[in-house]
Enzyme design. Structure first.
Site, PDB file in Angstrom:
ATOM      1  N   VAL A  11     109.671 188.700 -18.553  1.00 16.69           N
ATOM      2  CA  VAL A  11     109.489 189.747 -19.703  1.00 16.69           C
ATOM      3  C   VAL A  11     110.181 189.020 -21.033  1.00 16.69           C
ATOM      4  O   VAL A  11     109.637 188.575 -21.938  1.00 16.69           O
ATOM      5  CB  VAL A  11     110.193 191.092 -19.505  1.00 16.69           C
ATOM      6  CG1 VAL A  11     109.650 191.763 -20.936  1.00 16.69           C
ATOM      7  CG2 VAL A  11     109.252 191.695 -18.438  1.00 16.69           C
ATOM      8  N   THR A 127     111.952 198.119 -17.821  1.00 19.57           N
ATOM      9  CA  THR A 127     111.463 199.426 -17.696  1.00 19.57           C
ATOM     10  C   THR A 127     112.646 200.326 -17.215  1.00 19.57           C
ATOM     11  O   THR A 127     113.370 199.940 -16.029  1.00 19.57           O
ATOM     12  CB  THR A 127     110.365 199.194 -16.487  1.00 19.57           C
ATOM     13  OG1 THR A 127     109.400 198.572 -16.759  1.00 19.57           O
ATOM     14  CG2 THR A 127     109.993 200.629 -15.951  1.00 19.57           C
ATOM     15  N   GLU A 154     107.103 196.804 -21.981  1.00 17.95           N
ATOM     16  CA  GLU A 154     106.186 195.857 -21.833  1.00 17.95           C
ATOM     17  C   GLU A 154     105.211 196.212 -20.819  1.00 17.95           C
ATOM     18  O   GLU A 154     105.241 196.929 -20.035  1.00 17.95           O
ATOM     19  CB  GLU A 154     106.942 194.450 -21.381  1.00 17.95           C
ATOM     20  CG  GLU A 154     107.608 194.593 -20.082  1.00 17.95           C
ATOM     21  CD  GLU A 154     106.773 194.222 -18.881  1.00 17.95           C
ATOM     22  OE1 GLU A 154     105.855 193.747 -19.191  1.00 17.95           O
ATOM     23  OE2 GLU A 154     107.284 194.582 -17.542  1.00 17.95           O
ATOM     24  N   LEU A 156     102.932 193.287 -19.821  1.00 18.53           N
ATOM     25  CA  LEU A 156     102.443 192.008 -19.407  1.00 18.53           C
ATOM     26  C   LEU A 156     102.171 192.005 -17.984  1.00 18.53           C
ATOM     27  O   LEU A 156     102.903 192.450 -16.994  1.00 18.53           O
ATOM     28  CB  LEU A 156     103.603 190.925 -19.572  1.00 18.53           C
ATOM     29  CG  LEU A 156     104.233 190.995 -20.717  1.00 18.53           C
ATOM     30  CD1 LEU A 156     105.105 189.877 -21.032  1.00 18.53           C
ATOM     31  CD2 LEU A 156     103.320 190.792 -22.145  1.00 18.53           C
ATOM     32  N   ASN A 214     102.060 202.466 -14.778  1.00 18.94           N
ATOM     33  CA  ASN A 214     101.901 201.456 -13.586  1.00 18.94           C
ATOM     34  C   ASN A 214     101.616 202.457 -12.337  1.00 18.94           C
ATOM     35  O   ASN A 214     100.996 201.948 -11.440  1.00 18.94           O
ATOM     36  CB  ASN A 214     103.221 201.026 -13.180  1.00 18.94           C
ATOM     37  CG  ASN A 214     103.203 199.501 -13.999  1.00 18.94           C
ATOM     38  OD1 ASN A 214     102.344 198.916 -14.563  1.00 18.94           O
ATOM     39  ND2 ASN A 214     104.336 198.999 -14.002  1.00 18.94           N
ATOM     40  N   GLY A 259      92.095 196.054  -0.633  1.00 16.88           N
ATOM     41  CA  GLY A 259      92.830 194.679  -0.329  1.00 16.88           C
ATOM     42  C   GLY A 259      93.981 194.834   0.443  1.00 16.88           C
ATOM     43  O   GLY A 259      93.786 196.000   1.490  1.00 16.88           O
ATOM     44  N   CYS A 266     106.449 195.130 -10.074  1.00 12.71           N
ATOM     45  CA  CYS A 266     106.453 196.385 -10.839  1.00 12.71           C
ATOM     46  C   CYS A 266     105.799 197.456 -10.041  1.00 12.71           C
ATOM     47  O   CYS A 266     106.519 198.602 -10.101  1.00 12.71           O
ATOM     48  CB  CYS A 266     105.750 196.046 -12.055  1.00 12.71           C
ATOM     49  SG  CYS A 266     106.285 194.442 -12.897  1.00 12.71           S
ATOM     50  N   LYS A 269     108.277 199.039  -7.412  1.00 13.12           N
ATOM     51  CA  LYS A 269     109.331 199.400  -7.777  1.00 13.12           C
ATOM     52  C   LYS A 269     109.363 200.746  -8.755  1.00 13.12           C
ATOM     53  O   LYS A 269     110.098 201.591  -8.828  1.00 13.12           O
ATOM     54  CB  LYS A 269     110.059 198.270  -8.411  1.00 13.12           C
ATOM     55  CG  LYS A 269     111.248 198.659  -9.513  1.00 13.12           C
ATOM     56  CD  LYS A 269     111.883 197.262 -10.029  1.00 13.12           C
ATOM     57  CE  LYS A 269     111.498 196.853 -11.216  1.00 13.12           C
ATOM     58  NZ  LYS A 269     111.997 197.394 -12.609  1.00 13.12           N
ATOM     59  N   ARG A 334     107.902 188.589  -4.855  1.00 13.24           N
ATOM     60  CA  ARG A 334     108.633 189.891  -4.785  1.00 13.24           C
ATOM     61  C   ARG A 334     107.501 190.778  -4.263  1.00 13.24           C
ATOM     62  O   ARG A 334     106.642 190.933  -4.904  1.00 13.24           O
ATOM     63  CB  ARG A 334     109.236 190.565  -6.100  1.00 13.24           C
ATOM     64  CG  ARG A 334     110.288 189.348  -6.412  1.00 13.24           C
ATOM     65  CD  ARG A 334     110.906 190.011  -7.641  1.00 13.24           C
ATOM     66  NE  ARG A 334     110.104 189.229  -8.993  1.00 13.24           N
ATOM     67  CZ  ARG A 334     110.619 189.270 -10.127  1.00 13.24           C
ATOM     68  NH1 ARG A 334     111.501 190.328 -10.447  1.00 13.24           N
ATOM     69  NH2 ARG A 334     109.753 188.824 -11.203  1.00 13.24           N
TER      70      ARG A 334
HETATM   71  C1  UGA Z   1     101.683 195.184 -13.466  1.00 14.10           C
HETATM   72  C2  UGA Z   1     100.650 195.805 -14.567  1.00 14.10           C
HETATM   73  O1  UGA Z   1      99.484 195.586 -14.043  1.00 14.10           O
HETATM   74  C3  UGA Z   1     101.132 195.277 -15.918  1.00 14.10           C
HETATM   75  O2  UGA Z   1     100.357 196.040 -16.854  1.00 14.10           O
HETATM   76  C4  UGA Z   1     102.588 195.883 -16.013  1.00 14.10           C
HETATM   77  O3  UGA Z   1     103.028 195.406 -17.299  1.00 14.10           O
HETATM   78  C5  UGA Z   1     103.387 195.020 -15.238  1.00 14.10           C
HETATM   79  O4  UGA Z   1     102.953 195.508 -13.643  1.00 14.10           O
HETATM   80  C6  UGA Z   1     104.985 195.359 -15.308  1.00 14.10           C
HETATM   81  O5  UGA Z   1     105.257 196.275 -15.273  1.00 14.10           O
HETATM   82  O6  UGA Z   1     105.543 194.384 -15.685  1.00 14.10           O
HETATM   83  P1  UGA Z   1     101.617 192.790 -12.177  1.00 14.10           P
HETATM   84  O7  UGA Z   1     102.690 193.535 -11.453  1.00 14.10           O
HETATM   85  O8  UGA Z   1     101.725 191.728 -12.877  1.00 14.10           O
HETATM   86  O9  UGA Z   1     101.529 193.856 -13.536  1.00 14.10           O
HETATM   87  O10 UGA Z   1     100.346 192.780 -11.408  1.00 14.10           O
HETATM   88  P2  UGA Z   1      98.833 193.591 -11.318  1.00 14.10           P
HETATM   89  O11 UGA Z   1      97.917 192.728 -11.813  1.00 14.10           O
HETATM   90  O12 UGA Z   1      99.170 194.961 -11.675  1.00 14.10           O
HETATM   91  O13 UGA Z   1      98.615 193.645  -9.779  1.00 14.10           O
HETATM   92  C7  UGA Z   1      99.813 194.276  -8.758  1.00 14.10           C
HETATM   93  C8  UGA Z   1      99.191 194.263  -7.457  1.00 14.10           C
HETATM   94  O14 UGA Z   1      98.099 194.972  -7.105  1.00 14.10           O
HETATM   95  C9  UGA Z   1      99.035 193.002  -6.809  1.00 14.10           C
HETATM   96  O15 UGA Z   1      99.598 192.802  -5.712  1.00 14.10           O
HETATM   97  C10 UGA Z   1      97.525 193.030  -6.670  1.00 14.10           C
HETATM   98  O16 UGA Z   1      96.869 191.996  -5.913  1.00 14.10           O
HETATM   99  C11 UGA Z   1      97.038 194.306  -6.457  1.00 14.10           C
HETATM  100  N1  UGA Z   1      95.802 194.829  -6.604  1.00 14.10           N
HETATM  101  C12 UGA Z   1      95.326 194.757  -8.162  1.00 14.10           C
HETATM  102  C13 UGA Z   1      94.808 195.154  -5.651  1.00 14.10           C
HETATM  103  O17 UGA Z   1      95.048 195.204  -4.445  1.00 14.10           O
HETATM  104  N2  UGA Z   1      93.666 195.790  -6.126  1.00 14.10           N
HETATM  105  C14 UGA Z   1      93.209 195.947  -7.295  1.00 14.10           C
HETATM  106  O18 UGA Z   1      92.218 196.248  -7.699  1.00 14.10           O
HETATM  107  C15 UGA Z   1      94.185 195.183  -8.431  1.00 14.10           C
END
Ligand code: UGA
Length: 446
Positions: A11, A127, A154, A156, A214, A259, A266, A269, A334
């Site tokens: 971040v 967060t 954030e 991101l 989230n 999946g 994120c 947690k 993580r």
């Molecule tokens: C997540 C949020 O999407 C962001 O908006 C947020 O800013 C971020 O956390 C944070 O709090 O910093 P991120 O952890 O990078 O982002 O990853 P995601 O794209 O949300 O994916 C999270 C998990 O969900 C992954 O393991 C992914 O494989 C899984 N996932 C995602 C699924 O199993 N199915 C889906 O349809 C989408």
């Protein structure tokens, strides 16, 4: 503006480099000498598309500066900064609550600055549990410091963090102080040239919005995963169910990919932390508890399928894993489903042959003993990882795995078993090619 950023992790570093790119002078502080050295040389300690380019241009223009947080020069920079972003970690404690020690270490450091800091805005990017802004304000006040304390959560996504920073869907400014709102609006204005997406609100609401987002994303994922299990038990196919659902514009098509569970730093947690926060207020988050349960169960999918297929003959066999990071385009492990999977496979006596485009070094560090003993072997070529393995499990849907050479896969594998943990392959095609294929949420294939 002169900006300071505490913490140059995912971040903080993106924030620092992004704000330097729009003409601000940014002073970024971190505790790791090793990371600071890399960043000063224009090398990003994390794998994130576009970040090194931003870093390089920030360093070249001298608008991006890195310091150890204890450097006297950083203290001087803090003294000059108008806005101080706090982007340090708030890791999960064993009871699910957030560890706030790093946040308050920053506050201790701010307390040593000269003056009452009333001309500064201290902004939490990390967060943090709802009410943390109030605690920070009270903590600093006791030490004679009265900056405006704001929240600016954030949003991101790892893997597209730079793009998300440059083109945010929204920026939340959590403070009712008009001067701070104006200052933070001005700072984000360059990213809003097409359309204004800045929302200002109370600090507590801003802190909670982050958890709400989230948690909702986690809800969607666990919903589709639970539905996938039901579809499988009922002889239906989750891909067809998904297709039927997403045409409803109220439902939408995002975050409804079945999946092997959500991971990352994120979603797990933040959902855990929200549950702890709810419990403290006698508002148990019943849905979140169920969402977490479904996620934990889903992460066992690959190993469960292997047990179904191999029964008690799993020990001694090898399995190829494609993808280790918690999602594509990151090297982050993580809460990655792969980590739990590897541990369980080792318990079952299964040997692991893995490939990942970015996360292998991190796996090597995490499982150093098992790598040394040959229980986990890592390969630079995904097809090399298949040699002699009795099954292939697709764990992370990196794009390079999406249309592989199936003939080669079949000739390298000892048994033609594919466990598709992300439903990226076509089940009918798999059957035609003679694979024993298992996808999430479908029992239509042998
Ligand atoms: C997540 C949020 O999407 C962001 O908006 C947020 O800013 C971020 O956390 C944070 O709090 O910093 P991120 O952890 O990078 O982002 O990853 P995601 O794209 O949300 O994916 C999270 C998990 O969900 C992954 O393991 C992914 O494989 C899984 N996932 C995602 C699924 O199993 N199915 C889906 O349809 C989408």
């Amino acid at each position: 503006m002169k900006i300071a950023v505490f913490g140059a992790g995912y971040v903080g570093l993106v924030q620092a480099a992004g704000l330097a790119s729009t003409g601000n002078t940014v002073f970024a502080g971190d505790v790791s000498h090793e990371k600071l050295e890399m960043m000063r040389q224009g090398k990003s300690p994390i794998y994130e598309a576009g970040l090194e380019e931003l870093l390089e241009s920030g360093l070249k223009s001298k608008r991006l500066n890195f310091y150890h947080v204890e450097d006297a020069a950083f203290k001087k920079a803090l003294q000059e900064a108008q806005v101080i972003f706090v982007a340090v970690g708030t890791p999960e404690k064993p009871d699910g609550s957030s560890d706030m020690q790093y946040i308050f270490k920053v506050m201790d450091q701010l307390s040593t600055l000269e003056g009452d800091l009333s001309d500064k805005v201290v902004v939490t990017k990390s967060t943090v549990p709802v009410g943390t802004g109030d605690e920070i304000e009270a903590y600093l006040k006791k030490k004679g410091k009265t900056p405006v304390v704001a929240s600016n959560p954030e949003f991101l996504k790892q893997g597209s963090a730079v793009q998300d920073f440059m083109k945010p869907e929204r920026v939340i400014i959590g403070t009712l102080d008009p001067k701070a709102v104006a200052l933070l609006t001005e700072l984000h204005h360059p990213f809003m040239l097409k359309r204004d997406r800045i929302l200002s609100m109370s600090r507590r609401s801003a802190e909670l919005v982050k958890y709400a987002c989230n948690s909702f994303l986690a809800t969607k994922i666990s919903f589709i995963n639970e539905m996938a299990r039901l579809a499988e038990a009922m002889g239906a196919d989750i891909r067809e169910i998904r297709a039927g659902m997403i045409t409803d514009s109220r439902i939408g098509d995002q975050f409804l990919f079945p999946g092997i569970g959500y991971g990352g730093s994120c979603l797990p947690k933040d959902t855990h932390s929200l549950m702890v926060q709810g419990r403290k207020l006698q508002e148990p988050m019943k849905m979140m508890e169920a969402i977490d349960f479904v996620n934990q169960r889903q992460r066992r999918w690959v190993a469960d399928k292997l047990e179904e297929l191999w029964g008690n003959k799993a020990a001694g066999k090898s399995i190829a894993l494609w993808g280790l990071s918690f999602k594509p385009n990151t090297d982050d492990l993580r809460e990655a489903p792969s980590v739990q999977l590897i541990s369980r496979l080792m318990e079952m006596g299964v040997k692991i042959q893995a490939h990942d485009p970015a996360a292998m070094e991190n796996i090597r560090k995490m499982f150093s003993a098992a790598v040394y003993e040959g229980k986990i072997r890592l390969f630079d070529d995904p097809y090399e990882a298949l040699k002699g393995a009795s099954a292939l499990a697709l764990v992370t849907e990196w794009s390079e795995y999406r249309s592989p050479d199936f003939d080669k896969i079949k000739s390298e594998l000892k048994e033609p078993i594919i466990l598709d943990g992300r439903n990226i392959f076509d089940p009918k095609g798999m059957l035609e090619k003679g694979f024993r294929y298992r996808g999430v949420g479908s029992n239509s294939v042998a």
